[in-house]
Design a protein around this motif. Structure first.
Motif, PDB file in Angstrom:
ATOM      1  N   LYS A  19      -2.232  -8.431  -9.760  1.00 24.27           N
ATOM      2  CA  LYS A  19      -3.162  -9.646  -8.907  1.00 24.27           C
ATOM      3  C   LYS A  19      -1.864 -10.739  -8.609  1.00 24.27           C
ATOM      4  N   THR A  20      -0.230 -10.291  -9.001  1.00 23.73           N
ATOM      5  CA  THR A  20       0.043 -11.440  -8.655  1.00 23.73           C
ATOM      6  C   THR A  20       0.951 -11.085  -7.514  1.00 23.73           C
ATOM      7  N   ILE A  21       1.048  -9.390  -7.211  1.00 28.46           N
ATOM      8  CA  ILE A  21       1.942  -9.294  -5.786  1.00 28.46           C
ATOM      9  C   ILE A  21       1.047  -8.327  -5.251  1.00 28.46           C
ATOM     10  N   MET A  22      -0.438  -8.253  -4.905  1.00 31.60           N
ATOM     11  CA  MET A  22      -1.692  -7.396  -4.826  1.00 31.60           C
ATOM     12  C   MET A  22      -1.410  -7.884  -3.270  1.00 31.60           C
ATOM     13  N   ASN A  23      -1.983  -9.119  -2.784  1.00 34.87           N
ATOM     14  CA  ASN A  23      -1.420  -9.879  -1.655  1.00 34.87           C
ATOM     15  C   ASN A  23      -0.701  -9.713  -0.774  1.00 34.87           C
ATOM     16  N   LYS A  24       0.393 -10.138  -1.047  1.00 35.81           N
ATOM     17  CA  LYS A  24       1.563  -9.433  -0.299  1.00 35.81           C
ATOM     18  C   LYS A  24       2.431  -8.435   0.112  1.00 35.81           C
ATOM     19  N   PHE A  25       2.105  -7.611  -0.605  1.00 29.84           N
ATOM     20  CA  PHE A  25       2.149  -6.276  -0.368  1.00 29.84           C
ATOM     21  C   PHE A  25       0.920  -5.077   0.455  1.00 29.84           C
ATOM     22  N   ASP A  26      -0.397  -6.026   0.239  1.00 29.79           N
ATOM     23  CA  ASP A  26      -1.292  -5.372   0.682  1.00 29.79           C
ATOM     24  C   ASP A  26      -1.945  -4.262  -0.025  1.00 29.79           C
ATOM     25  N   LEU A  27      -1.819  -4.220  -1.116  1.00 28.75           N
ATOM     26  CA  LEU A  27      -2.650  -3.262  -1.987  1.00 28.75           C
ATOM     27  C   LEU A  27      -3.877  -3.342  -2.315  1.00 28.75           C
ATOM     28  N   GLN A  28      -4.420  -2.330  -2.456  1.00 28.37           N
ATOM     29  CA  GLN A  28      -5.731  -2.242  -3.419  1.00 28.37           C
ATOM     30  C   GLN A  28      -5.857  -1.506  -4.341  1.00 28.37           C
ATOM     31  N   SER A  29      -5.192  -1.503  -5.079  1.00 28.24           N
ATOM     32  CA  SER A  29      -5.097  -0.243  -6.244  1.00 28.24           C
ATOM     33  C   SER A  29      -3.897  -0.542  -7.288  1.00 28.24           C
ATOM     34  N   ARG A  30      -3.137  -0.756  -8.569  1.00 31.42           N
ATOM     35  CA  ARG A  30      -2.400  -1.339  -8.814  1.00 31.42           C
ATOM     36  C   ARG A  30      -1.717   0.401  -8.743  1.00 31.42           C
ATOM     37  N   ASP A  31      -2.180   1.302  -8.768  1.00 30.57           N
ATOM     38  CA  ASP A  31      -1.619   3.048  -8.876  1.00 30.57           C
ATOM     39  C   ASP A  31      -0.490   2.840  -7.321  1.00 30.57           C
ATOM     40  N   GLU A  32      -1.010   1.831  -6.463  1.00 31.38           N
ATOM     41  CA  GLU A  32      -0.284   1.448  -4.550  1.00 31.38           C
ATOM     42  C   GLU A  32       0.835   0.872  -4.803  1.00 31.38           C
ATOM     43  N   LYS A  36       4.401   1.720  -2.881  1.00 32.66           N
ATOM     44  CA  LYS A  36       3.710   1.153  -1.150  1.00 32.66           C
ATOM     45  C   LYS A  36       4.821   0.194  -1.529  1.00 32.66           C
ATOM     46  N   VAL A  37       5.650  -0.307  -2.975  1.00 30.80           N
ATOM     47  CA  VAL A  37       6.457  -0.812  -3.643  1.00 30.80           C
ATOM     48  C   VAL A  37       8.198  -0.836  -3.558  1.00 30.80           C
ATOM     49  N   SER A  38       8.492  -1.122  -2.724  1.00 33.74           N
ATOM     50  CA  SER A  38      10.056  -0.232  -2.494  1.00 33.74           C
ATOM     51  C   SER A  38      10.705  -0.792  -3.971  1.00 33.74           C
ATOM     52  N   PRO A  39      11.227  -0.165  -4.282  1.00 35.10           N
ATOM     53  CA  PRO A  39      12.272  -0.511  -6.169  1.00 35.10           C
ATOM     54  C   PRO A  39      12.883  -1.835  -6.059  1.00 35.10           C
ATOM     55  N   ASP A  40      13.596  -1.914  -4.597  1.00 33.64           N
ATOM     56  CA  ASP A  40      13.836  -3.326  -4.543  1.00 33.64           C
ATOM     57  C   ASP A  40      12.823  -4.632  -4.799  1.00 33.64           C
ATOM     58  N   ASP A  41      12.261  -4.760  -3.984  1.00 37.58           N
ATOM     59  CA  ASP A  41      11.015  -5.369  -3.896  1.00 37.58           C
ATOM     60  C   ASP A  41      10.222  -5.108  -5.522  1.00 37.58           C
ATOM     61  N   LEU A  42      10.154  -4.196  -5.660  1.00 37.41           N
ATOM     62  CA  LEU A  42       9.658  -4.799  -6.892  1.00 37.41           C
ATOM     63  C   LEU A  42      10.577  -5.283  -8.417  1.00 37.41           C
ATOM     64  N   SER A  43      11.184  -5.227  -8.233  1.00 34.66           N
ATOM     65  CA  SER A  43      12.444  -5.943  -8.657  1.00 34.66           C
ATOM     66  C   SER A  43      12.400  -7.172  -8.659  1.00 34.66           C
ATOM     67  N   ARG A  44      11.968  -7.498  -7.269  1.00 29.84           N
ATOM     68  CA  ARG A  44      12.874  -9.105  -6.973  1.00 29.84           C
ATOM     69  C   ARG A  44      10.911  -9.493  -7.527  1.00 29.84           C
ATOM     70  N   SER A  45       9.733  -8.426  -7.021  1.00 31.72           N
ATOM     71  CA  SER A  45       8.397  -9.144  -8.397  1.00 31.72           C
ATOM     72  C   SER A  45       8.310  -9.231  -9.306  1.00 31.72           C
ATOM     73  N   LEU A  46       9.658  -8.608 -10.008  1.00 29.27           N
ATOM     74  CA  LEU A  46       9.310  -8.595 -11.204  1.00 29.27           C
ATOM     75  C   LEU A  46       9.915  -9.776 -11.868  1.00 29.27           C
ATOM     76  N   ASP A  47      10.549 -10.467 -11.230  1.00 27.84           N
ATOM     77  CA  ASP A  47      11.379 -11.496 -11.916  1.00 27.84           C
ATOM     78  C   ASP A  47      10.393 -12.982 -11.856  1.00 27.84           C
ATOM     79  N   GLU A  48       9.494 -12.784 -10.390  1.00 25.80           N
ATOM     80  CA  GLU A  48       7.987 -13.655 -10.368  1.00 25.80           C
ATOM     81  C   GLU A  48       7.343 -13.493 -11.012  1.00 25.80           C
ATOM     82  N   VAL A  49       6.688 -12.492 -11.416  1.00 24.90           N
ATOM     83  CA  VAL A  49       6.206 -11.992 -12.509  1.00 24.90           C
ATOM     84  C   VAL A  49       7.005 -12.432 -14.126  1.00 24.90           C
TER      85      VAL A  49
END
Length: 167
Positions: A19-32, A36-49
């Protein structure tokens, strides 16, 4: 238990992250998130979450410490340090049972096709990773067998753990 969801926040981490990153990465489901999210982008997003989650204490965080990112199994010790849990409750089940559950899952989840042996290996690695992280952080750890078809027993065990944390 009446405290769950009221005096104790329950967070399903995968849903919260999605729910936090779906719009930022244009995700349709959490499985994506896995593809669809690089490890570096995921790491940065985890910090925010994780920053946002600190307002949800005391809490019960339902998550995978070891998760699949692309074709790899990943552990993020920095995220675990930020979460800084008092205890880990590592939930496991028979690999054959997990395999059967996944085959019967009628949701739209897209999981990799893991064999029973791969599921067993994944669980063993995850259990060892959680034990090591818990020891390093000074957290306690409890292993819990997920009793198939016995939700009341599983809930009782979780509530016992919560009772111990609240005392």
């Amino acid at each position: 238990d009446s405290r769950i969801g009221t005096s104790i926040h329950v967070v399903e981490f995968g849903d919260y992250l999605f729910k936090t990153i779906m719009n930022k990465f244009d995700l349709q489901s959490r499985d994506e998130i896995k593809s669809k999210v690089s490890p570096d982008d995921l790491s940065r997003s985890l910090d925010e979450v994780l920053e946002n989650m600190h307002s949800l204490t005391p809490g019960l965080l339902n998550t995978h410490v070891m998760y699949r990112q692309g074709k790899s199994l990943v552990v993020n010790p920095q995220a675990e340090r930020k979460i800084n849990p008092v205890t880990y409750l590592y939930v496991w089940s028979d690999p054959e049972q997990i395999y059967a559950w996944r085959r019967q899952d009628d949701t739209k989840r897209t999981r990799p096709n893991e064999t029973v042996d791969e599921i067993a290996f994944h669980q063993e690695l995850a259990q060892q990773a959680v034990a090591t992280i818990a020891q390093t952080l000074g957290s306690s750890m409890r292993n819990m067998y997920n009793f198939p078809g016995n939700d009341s027993k599983n809930i009782d065990i979780i509530c016992e753990e919560i009772d111990g944390l609240l005392q």
